[in-house]
Design a protein around this motif. Sequence first.
Motif, PDB file in Angstrom:
ATOM      1  N   THR A  26       0.862  -1.177   0.000  1.00 39.47           N
ATOM      2  CA  THR A  26       0.000   0.000   0.000  1.00 39.47           C
ATOM      3  C   THR A  26       0.899   1.227   0.000  1.00 39.47           C
ATOM      4  O   THR A  26       1.688   1.421   0.920  1.00 39.47           O
ATOM      5  N   LEU A  27       0.782   2.037  -1.046  1.00 42.36           N
ATOM      6  CA  LEU A  27       1.679   3.173  -1.216  1.00 42.36           C
ATOM      7  C   LEU A  27       0.884   4.474  -1.243  1.00 42.36           C
ATOM      8  O   LEU A  27      -0.039   4.637  -2.046  1.00 42.36           O
ATOM      9  N   SER A  28       1.240   5.393  -0.356  1.00 43.16           N
ATOM     10  CA  SER A  28       0.612   6.712  -0.294  1.00 43.16           C
ATOM     11  C   SER A  28       1.507   7.722  -1.008  1.00 43.16           C
ATOM     12  O   SER A  28       2.714   7.791  -0.746  1.00 43.16           O
ATOM     13  N   GLY A  32      -1.955  12.744  -1.732  1.00 47.02           N
ATOM     14  CA  GLY A  32      -3.027  12.095  -0.982  1.00 47.02           C
ATOM     15  C   GLY A  32      -3.543  10.822  -1.625  1.00 47.02           C
ATOM     16  O   GLY A  32      -4.337  10.092  -1.013  1.00 47.02           O
ATOM     17  N   THR A  33      -3.107  10.518  -2.846  1.00 46.91           N
ATOM     18  CA  THR A  33      -3.509   9.283  -3.515  1.00 46.91           C
ATOM     19  C   THR A  33      -2.934   8.086  -2.764  1.00 46.91           C
ATOM     20  O   THR A  33      -1.758   8.081  -2.373  1.00 46.91           O
ATOM     21  N   VAL A  34      -3.767   7.066  -2.545  1.00 39.72           N
ATOM     22  CA  VAL A  34      -3.327   5.824  -1.904  1.00 39.72           C
ATOM     23  C   VAL A  34      -3.672   4.675  -2.840  1.00 39.72           C
ATOM     24  O   VAL A  34      -4.833   4.524  -3.243  1.00 39.72           O
ATOM     25  N   ARG A  35      -2.671   3.886  -3.184  1.00 36.89           N
ATOM     26  CA  ARG A  35      -2.903   2.768  -4.084  1.00 36.89           C
ATOM     27  C   ARG A  35      -2.320   1.491  -3.491  1.00 36.89           C
ATOM     28  O   ARG A  35      -1.306   1.525  -2.797  1.00 36.89           O
ATOM     29  N   ILE A  44       2.775  -4.668   3.296  1.00 37.06           N
ATOM     30  CA  ILE A  44       3.686  -3.561   3.575  1.00 37.06           C
ATOM     31  C   ILE A  44       2.992  -2.252   3.208  1.00 37.06           C
ATOM     32  O   ILE A  44       2.273  -2.178   2.209  1.00 37.06           O
ATOM     33  N   ALA A  45       3.199  -1.231   4.019  1.00 38.45           N
ATOM     34  CA  ALA A  45       2.658   0.104   3.726  1.00 38.45           C
ATOM     35  C   ALA A  45       3.804   1.104   3.756  1.00 38.45           C
ATOM     36  O   ALA A  45       4.668   1.063   4.638  1.00 38.45           O
ATOM     37  N   ALA A  46       3.814   2.010   2.765  1.00 33.54           N
ATOM     38  CA  ALA A  46       4.873   3.013   2.677  1.00 33.54           C
ATOM     39  C   ALA A  46       4.286   4.326   2.175  1.00 33.54           C
ATOM     40  O   ALA A  46       3.211   4.350   1.559  1.00 33.54           O
TER      41      ALA A  46
END
Length: 408
Positions: A26-28, A32-35, A44-46
């Motif tokens: 999950t990439l921000s 403000g777009t989160v994909r 994993i989130a980054a």
Amino acid sequence: MRGRFNLWTHLVSRFLNRSIKNGSLTLSFPDGTVRRFGKGNPQIAATITRPSTVRRIAFHPDLAVGEAYMNGSLRIDDGDIYTFLELVLRNLGDAKSSPVRRIWLAIRRNTRPFTLFNPKGRAARNAAHHYDLTDELYTSFLDADRQYSCAYFAAADDTLEQAQLRKKRHIAAKLLLQPGQQVLDIGSGWGGLARFLARKHDVSVAGLTLSAEQLKFAQKETLTAGLADKVRFLLRDYRNENRKYDRIVSVGMFEHVGTPHYQTYFDCVARRLSDDGVALIHTIGTSGPPGAPGAWINRYIFPGGYVPAMSEVLPAIEKSGLIVTDVEVLRLHYAETLRAWRRRFLANRARLAALHDDRFCRMWEFYLAVCEAAFRHTGLVVFQFQLAKRQTTVPLTRDYIAKAEGRL
């Protein structure tokens, strides 16, 4: 400006969407777009915090991802930098077919002779860049003997110390050492292997290094160990050595030679090796075809460094007149070594940040993490080339290696 930024976000998203299949990221983005890319575990989130970072990653990910982590514009929110890099490298697959990536790889391959041109003066500067750092840095993650190369893990529960000792035994066994022999250690580092060979086999060792800090440490430790009459260290380029030796060993140095100098290197080994001598060259390599220097590693960690394919090394050996008497490929041993180093580094990170700064620590954390992930997922291995001048110098079977290790 807004439309341009969205273009780079689109390119990065497309790259990751094609690449991430196993596990999820999950990439921000800064707008403000989160994909989310992929599915399943690990998750994993980054976050990318700067628009310029998105553009740089889209254009040159091999360099920009490491720089972004160093500078704080890539933040890992769930997981850590290692799990992030492992997820990306494990899924790389179709990403290699990205048009932008293909262009960059072509450029890097075509400019490789200039990047890896490594005459004596540049070689010394490159060595100082990495090795002339604080003692506290290296003691924070290496074993007490400061073995800064791939260890040899023979059992799942081997400690780093046990595996590094096994590595030294394995190399010594392949050298077929006899008391009283003269040994040349090209790229002797902090001197641990040289002292081991002298102490265990009653040989004399000359170690060559280009690092003034390594030289001071090696000389001090050798004097303390009572081996000054058996081991000497010189601040000298291998191209300036002019004596003959019964044995030659080089561990973790060939990666710094540079492809334009491979023939010179093996010609030097051939000239310095006695007619009945044995040489052992231990180097990182790739199981794939020739590539290009890693952009981030080359700029920040090992300037002038390159990981060779076997097809690049063997022609130079053949032309030198040396005979390849044995080749061993160590798979995943370096991944395990790097995992141990990374864990020790992280355990001492606060102390190191006080001595250096946070950016430096993030750089080294990224270096250890990306190398471990690369050894697990991108075909990086370690080659051990055993060389001689005569077919009869080395036994016909490999039984002698295990027997010698047993005696040690």
